[in-house]
Motif scaffolding. Structure first.
Motif, PDB file in Angstrom:
ATOM      1  N   ALA A  94       0.935  -1.231   0.045  1.00 54.20           N
ATOM      2  CA  ALA A  94       0.026  -0.115   0.144  1.00 54.20           C
ATOM      3  C   ALA A  94       0.913   1.308  -0.042  1.00 54.20           C
ATOM      4  CB  ALA A  94      -1.101   0.047   1.270  1.00 54.20           C
ATOM      5  N   ARG A  95       2.112   1.384   0.899  1.00 55.82           N
ATOM      6  CA  ARG A  95       2.841   2.248   0.758  1.00 55.82           C
ATOM      7  C   ARG A  95       3.582   2.499  -0.516  1.00 55.82           C
ATOM      8  NH1 ARG A  95       6.133   1.065   4.525  1.00 55.82           N
ATOM      9  NH2 ARG A  95       8.065   1.230   3.379  1.00 55.82           N
ATOM     10  N   TRP A  96       3.992   1.554  -0.925  1.00 54.00           N
ATOM     11  CA  TRP A  96       4.732   1.673  -2.153  1.00 54.00           C
ATOM     12  C   TRP A  96       3.869   1.981  -3.311  1.00 54.00           C
ATOM     13  CZ3 TRP A  96       9.993   0.823  -3.813  1.00 54.00           C
ATOM     14  CH2 TRP A  96      10.956   0.446  -2.839  1.00 54.00           C
ATOM     15  N   THR A  97       2.881   1.705  -3.343  1.00 56.27           N
ATOM     16  CA  THR A  97       1.680   2.352  -4.495  1.00 56.27           C
ATOM     17  C   THR A  97       1.349   3.463  -4.310  1.00 56.27           C
ATOM     18  OG1 THR A  97      -0.008   0.913  -3.563  1.00 56.27           O
ATOM     19  CG2 THR A  97       1.462  -0.253  -5.259  1.00 56.27           C
ATOM     20  N   GLY A  98       1.301   4.009  -3.272  1.00 52.53           N
ATOM     21  CA  GLY A  98       0.523   5.260  -2.774  1.00 52.53           C
ATOM     22  C   GLY A  98      -0.876   5.137  -2.182  1.00 52.53           C
ATOM     23  N   ALA A  99      -1.432   3.947  -2.204  1.00 51.25           N
ATOM     24  CA  ALA A  99      -2.860   3.535  -1.841  1.00 51.25           C
ATOM     25  C   ALA A  99      -2.960   3.490  -0.464  1.00 51.25           C
ATOM     26  CB  ALA A  99      -3.138   2.549  -2.801  1.00 51.25           C
ATOM     27  N   TYR A 100      -2.548   4.381   0.400  1.00 48.98           N
ATOM     28  CA  TYR A 100      -2.809   4.316   1.708  1.00 48.98           C
ATOM     29  C   TYR A 100      -3.462   5.799   2.279  1.00 48.98           C
ATOM     30  CZ  TYR A 100       1.415   7.084   1.654  1.00 48.98           C
ATOM     31  OH  TYR A 100       2.553   7.863   1.382  1.00 48.98           O
ATOM     32  N   LYS A 101      -4.171   5.622   3.421  1.00 46.35           N
ATOM     33  CA  LYS A 101      -4.806   6.822   3.886  1.00 46.35           C
ATOM     34  C   LYS A 101      -3.571   7.534   4.493  1.00 46.35           C
ATOM     35  CE  LYS A 101      -9.063   4.802   4.232  1.00 46.35           C
ATOM     36  NZ  LYS A 101     -10.385   5.579   4.516  1.00 46.35           N
ATOM     37  N   HIS A 102      -4.004   9.006   4.398  1.00 44.96           N
ATOM     38  CA  HIS A 102      -3.194   9.985   5.109  1.00 44.96           C
ATOM     39  C   HIS A 102      -3.210  10.474   6.619  1.00 44.96           C
ATOM     40  CE1 HIS A 102      -1.076   9.951   1.070  1.00 44.96           C
ATOM     41  NE2 HIS A 102      -2.321  10.127   0.567  1.00 44.96           N
ATOM     42  N   GLY A 103      -4.481  10.147   6.854  1.00 46.65           N
ATOM     43  CA  GLY A 103      -4.865  10.303   8.318  1.00 46.65           C
ATOM     44  C   GLY A 103      -5.559  11.948   8.473  1.00 46.65           C
ATOM     45  N   ASN A 104      -5.883  12.436   7.242  1.00 46.28           N
ATOM     46  CA  ASN A 104      -6.804  13.640   7.156  1.00 46.28           C
ATOM     47  C   ASN A 104      -8.051  13.558   6.634  1.00 46.28           C
ATOM     48  OD1 ASN A 104      -5.945  13.473   4.698  1.00 46.28           O
ATOM     49  ND2 ASN A 104      -5.395  15.266   4.413  1.00 46.28           N
ATOM     50  N   GLU A 105      -8.532  12.421   6.472  1.00 43.06           N
ATOM     51  CA  GLU A 105      -9.852  12.144   5.773  1.00 43.06           C
ATOM     52  C   GLU A 105     -11.073  12.808   6.656  1.00 43.06           C
ATOM     53  OE1 GLU A 105      -7.862   9.802   6.202  1.00 43.06           O
ATOM     54  OE2 GLU A 105      -7.224   9.371   4.007  1.00 43.06           O
ATOM     55  N   ARG A 106     -10.994  12.920   7.920  1.00 42.71           N
ATOM     56  CA  ARG A 106     -12.024  13.209   8.785  1.00 42.71           C
ATOM     57  C   ARG A 106     -12.081  14.805   8.707  1.00 42.71           C
ATOM     58  NH1 ARG A 106     -12.236  10.730  14.354  1.00 42.71           N
ATOM     59  NH2 ARG A 106     -13.211   9.008  13.006  1.00 42.71           N
ATOM     60  N   ALA A 107     -10.803  15.338   8.853  1.00 42.13           N
ATOM     61  CA  ALA A 107     -10.625  16.883   8.726  1.00 42.13           C
ATOM     62  C   ALA A 107     -11.117  17.530   7.408  1.00 42.13           C
ATOM     63  CB  ALA A 107      -9.225  17.359   8.870  1.00 42.13           C
ATOM     64  N   ALA A 108     -11.009  16.644   6.452  1.00 38.00           N
ATOM     65  CA  ALA A 108     -11.369  17.173   4.983  1.00 38.00           C
ATOM     66  C   ALA A 108     -12.913  17.033   4.925  1.00 38.00           C
ATOM     67  CB  ALA A 108     -10.639  16.355   3.786  1.00 38.00           C
ATOM     68  N   ARG A 109     -13.439  16.091   5.457  1.00 37.60           N
ATOM     69  CA  ARG A 109     -14.726  16.057   5.258  1.00 37.60           C
ATOM     70  C   ARG A 109     -15.457  17.398   6.097  1.00 37.60           C
ATOM     71  NH1 ARG A 109     -16.702  11.492   8.875  1.00 37.60           N
ATOM     72  NH2 ARG A 109     -16.551  12.983  10.554  1.00 37.60           N
ATOM     73  N   ASP A 110     -14.930  17.729   7.156  1.00 39.11           N
ATOM     74  CA  ASP A 110     -15.436  18.741   7.631  1.00 39.11           C
ATOM     75  C   ASP A 110     -15.292  20.480   7.264  1.00 39.11           C
ATOM     76  OD1 ASP A 110     -16.961  17.191   9.368  1.00 39.11           O
ATOM     77  OD2 ASP A 110     -15.265  17.298  10.860  1.00 39.11           O
ATOM     78  N   HIS A 111     -14.305  20.403   6.183  1.00 37.37           N
ATOM     79  CA  HIS A 111     -13.908  21.650   5.430  1.00 37.37           C
ATOM     80  C   HIS A 111     -15.351  22.162   4.922  1.00 37.37           C
ATOM     81  CE1 HIS A 111     -11.836  24.635   2.882  1.00 37.37           C
ATOM     82  NE2 HIS A 111     -10.796  24.421   3.930  1.00 37.37           N
TER      83      HIS A 111
END
Length: 76
Positions: free
Chosen positions: A51-68
């Motif tokens: 997942a890391r080598w392909t770039g297909a992993y979560k960055h941890g900011n999905e919740r913050a982005a949802r509330d923008h």
């Protein structure tokens, strides 16, 4: 964070590594990069490594982005 799944890799005789995600090509590694990937995949959790080598992993900011405000679009 949920554990990634659906990744597979195949090492070819010429040293190339093909990584697929749910049957679709995600990355092809050659040379030194392929060697580093194989060493890392053998020593750790292969799904996380792929997942890391392909770039297909979560960055941890999905919740913050949802509330923008830009992404709220009608939700209150």
């Amino acid at each position: 964070m949920p554990r990634p799944h659906g990744f597979h890799y195949v090492s070819h005789a010429d040293g190339t590594v093909e990584i697929t995600h749910h049957g679709r090509p995600a990355a092809t590694l050659r040379g030194a990069r392929a060697e580093r990937f194989r060493a890392e995949a053998a020593s750790g959790d292969a799904q996380l490594v792929m997942a890391r080598w392909t770039g297909a992993y979560k960055h941890g900011n999905e919740r913050a982005a949802r509330d923008h405000p830009r992404n709220r679009s009608g939700r209150r």
